[in-house]
Design a protein around this motif. Structure first.
Motif, PDB file in Angstrom:
ATOM      1  N   TRP A  86       6.264  -0.139   7.827  1.00  0.00           N
ATOM      2  CA  TRP A  86       6.142   1.148   7.146  1.00  0.00           C
ATOM      3  C   TRP A  86       7.539   1.646   6.768  1.00  0.00           C
ATOM      4  O   TRP A  86       8.487   1.512   7.552  1.00  0.00           O
ATOM      5  CB  TRP A  86       5.519   2.196   8.068  1.00  0.00           C
ATOM      6  CG  TRP A  86       4.148   1.868   8.591  1.00  0.00           C
ATOM      7  CD1 TRP A  86       3.810   0.809   9.398  1.00  0.00           C
ATOM      8  CD2 TRP A  86       2.953   2.591   8.371  1.00  0.00           C
ATOM      9  NE1 TRP A  86       2.467   0.852   9.682  1.00  0.00           N
ATOM     10  CE2 TRP A  86       1.908   1.933   9.075  1.00  0.00           C
ATOM     11  CE3 TRP A  86       2.624   3.753   7.661  1.00  0.00           C
ATOM     12  CZ2 TRP A  86       0.592   2.386   9.067  1.00  0.00           C
ATOM     13  CZ3 TRP A  86       1.327   4.205   7.670  1.00  0.00           C
ATOM     14  CH2 TRP A  86       0.323   3.530   8.362  1.00  0.00           C
ATOM     15  N   GLY A  87       7.641   2.252   5.592  1.00  0.00           N
ATOM     16  CA  GLY A  87       8.866   2.949   5.262  1.00  0.00           C
ATOM     17  C   GLY A  87       8.890   4.299   5.973  1.00  0.00           C
ATOM     18  O   GLY A  87       7.900   4.707   6.584  1.00  0.00           O
ATOM     19  N   GLN A  88      10.026   4.985   5.866  1.00  0.00           N
ATOM     20  CA  GLN A  88      10.142   6.305   6.503  1.00  0.00           C
ATOM     21  C   GLN A  88       9.459   7.401   5.705  1.00  0.00           C
ATOM     22  O   GLN A  88       9.186   8.484   6.231  1.00  0.00           O
ATOM     23  CB  GLN A  88      11.612   6.655   6.717  1.00  0.00           C
ATOM     24  CG  GLN A  88      12.239   5.891   7.865  1.00  0.00           C
ATOM     25  CD  GLN A  88      11.509   6.105   9.182  1.00  0.00           C
ATOM     26  OE1 GLN A  88      11.291   7.225   9.639  1.00  0.00           O
ATOM     27  NE2 GLN A  88      11.074   5.013   9.806  1.00  0.00           N
ATOM     28  N   ARG A 139       1.235  -5.042   3.933  1.00  0.00           N
ATOM     29  CA  ARG A 139       0.059  -5.567   4.620  1.00  0.00           C
ATOM     30  C   ARG A 139       0.269  -7.030   4.960  1.00  0.00           C
ATOM     31  O   ARG A 139       0.709  -7.818   4.130  1.00  0.00           O
ATOM     32  CB  ARG A 139      -1.195  -5.432   3.764  1.00  0.00           C
ATOM     33  CG  ARG A 139      -2.471  -5.520   4.598  1.00  0.00           C
ATOM     34  CD  ARG A 139      -3.652  -5.936   3.775  1.00  0.00           C
ATOM     35  NE  ARG A 139      -3.685  -7.392   3.600  1.00  0.00           N
ATOM     36  CZ  ARG A 139      -4.712  -8.053   3.094  1.00  0.00           C
ATOM     37  NH1 ARG A 139      -5.777  -7.378   2.691  1.00  0.00           N
ATOM     38  NH2 ARG A 139      -4.677  -9.358   2.958  1.00  0.00           N
ATOM     39  N   VAL A 149       0.451   5.038   1.793  1.00  0.00           N
ATOM     40  CA  VAL A 149      -0.278   5.840   2.765  1.00  0.00           C
ATOM     41  C   VAL A 149       0.402   7.200   2.828  1.00  0.00           C
ATOM     42  O   VAL A 149       1.628   7.269   2.793  1.00  0.00           O
ATOM     43  CB  VAL A 149      -0.277   5.179   4.159  1.00  0.00           C
ATOM     44  CG1 VAL A 149      -0.907   6.102   5.202  1.00  0.00           C
ATOM     45  CG2 VAL A 149      -1.019   3.842   4.118  1.00  0.00           C
ATOM     46  N   PHE A 151      -1.469  -3.371   8.685  1.00  0.00           N
ATOM     47  CA  PHE A 151      -0.218  -2.859   8.125  1.00  0.00           C
ATOM     48  C   PHE A 151       0.883  -3.111   9.156  1.00  0.00           C
ATOM     49  O   PHE A 151       0.820  -2.597  10.272  1.00  0.00           O
ATOM     50  CB  PHE A 151      -0.328  -1.372   7.839  1.00  0.00           C
ATOM     51  CG  PHE A 151      -1.344  -1.014   6.780  1.00  0.00           C
ATOM     52  CD1 PHE A 151      -1.802   0.287   6.657  1.00  0.00           C
ATOM     53  CD2 PHE A 151      -1.832  -1.963   5.893  1.00  0.00           C
ATOM     54  CE1 PHE A 151      -2.725   0.637   5.689  1.00  0.00           C
ATOM     55  CE2 PHE A 151      -2.763  -1.628   4.928  1.00  0.00           C
ATOM     56  CZ  PHE A 151      -3.212  -0.318   4.821  1.00  0.00           C
ATOM     57  N   ASN A 176       0.826  -1.199   0.000  1.00  0.00           N
ATOM     58  CA  ASN A 176       0.000   0.000   0.000  1.00  0.00           C
ATOM     59  C   ASN A 176       0.866   1.257   0.000  1.00  0.00           C
ATOM     60  O   ASN A 176       2.046   1.211   0.363  1.00  0.00           O
ATOM     61  CB  ASN A 176      -0.878   0.051   1.256  1.00  0.00           C
ATOM     62  CG  ASN A 176      -1.901  -1.060   1.298  1.00  0.00           C
ATOM     63  OD1 ASN A 176      -3.040  -0.906   0.874  1.00  0.00           O
ATOM     64  ND2 ASN A 176      -1.491  -2.217   1.812  1.00  0.00           N
TER      65      ASN A 176
END
Lengths: 111, 118
Positions: free
Chosen positions: B108-110, B99, B37, B105, B35
């Motif tokens: 997460w990347g930065q 996901r 975001v 989720f 995804n």
């Protein structure tokens, strides 16, 4: 689209005291398999969000047991039994039943 | 160790285009759904787009539908977001997010900052 509504938006808490955040969805998040597709995240200042609770009430790996999630259908609650300084940040609920959508966020601060 | 590293952000004029990339490592990329975001400065989280593991299912938020295109290259362990017709309200940090199978989720990347301004 499913709209997520959190309250309160700001939450000042004294360390050691409990805290509670409400999340309501515009449609039921309870699927036919019995799971509620509702997750909770904490975004600490300057950091990426981290998962706290998934499928309504399951604590993610490494999350302290002072965090708990409850609720079903359209009404959900995140509870912190005793707030600590490291709990400061913005808490988001997120539905995962129909694509994804987040609540507005609840900013927890220490009094 | 799971890593997601975004690139491609920058300053662009309204109506312009950008292509974001996200390189993944530390897991079998081809088996995970991905995804994008975004988070506008000082604002909350907004889901932007989803792509299935094989790329055969794609979804967009209404706010970007018809302007953004998500894609992936499993051979390169990468996911992309082509953004056209950019508007000032698209200004945000865009993060690539993995996901899990339980519909949450987990990584997460930065993020990479996209600024749309004249």
């Amino acid at each position: 689209d499913i709209v997520m509504t959190q309250s309160p938006l700001s939450l000042p808490v004294t360390p050691g005291e409990p805290a509670s955040i409400s999340c309501r969805s515009s449609q039921s998040l309870l699927y036919s398999n019995g799971y509620n597709y509702l997750n909770w995240y904490l975004q600490r200042p300057g950091k990426s969000p981290q998962l706290l609770i998934y499928l309504g009430s399951n604590r993610a790996s490494g999350v302290p047991d002072r965090f708990s999630g409850s609720g079903s259908g359209t009404d959900f609650t995140l509870k912190i039994s005793r707030v600590e300084a490291e709990d400061v940040g913005v808490y988001y609920c997120m539905q995962a039943l129909q694509t994804y959508s987040f609540g507005q966020g609840t900013k927890l601060e220490i009094k | 160790e799971v890593q997601l590293v975004e690139s491609g952000g920058g300053l662009v004029q309204p109506g312009g285009s950008l292509r974001l990339s996200c390189g993944a490592s530390g897991f079998t990329f081809s088996t995970f759904e991905m995804n994008w975001v975004r988070q506008a400065p000082g604002k909350g989280l907004e889901w932007v787009s989803y792509i299935s593991s094989s790329g055969d299912r794609i979804y967009y938020a209404d706010s970007v539908k018809g302007r953004f295109t998500i894609s992936r290259d499993n051979a390169k362990n990468s996911v992309y977001l082509q953004m056209n017709g950019l508007r000032p309200e698209d200004t945000a940090v865009y993060s690539c997010v993995r996901r899990s199978g339980d519909y949450y989720f987990d990584y997460w990347g930065q993020g990479t900052l996209v600024t749309v301004s004249a």
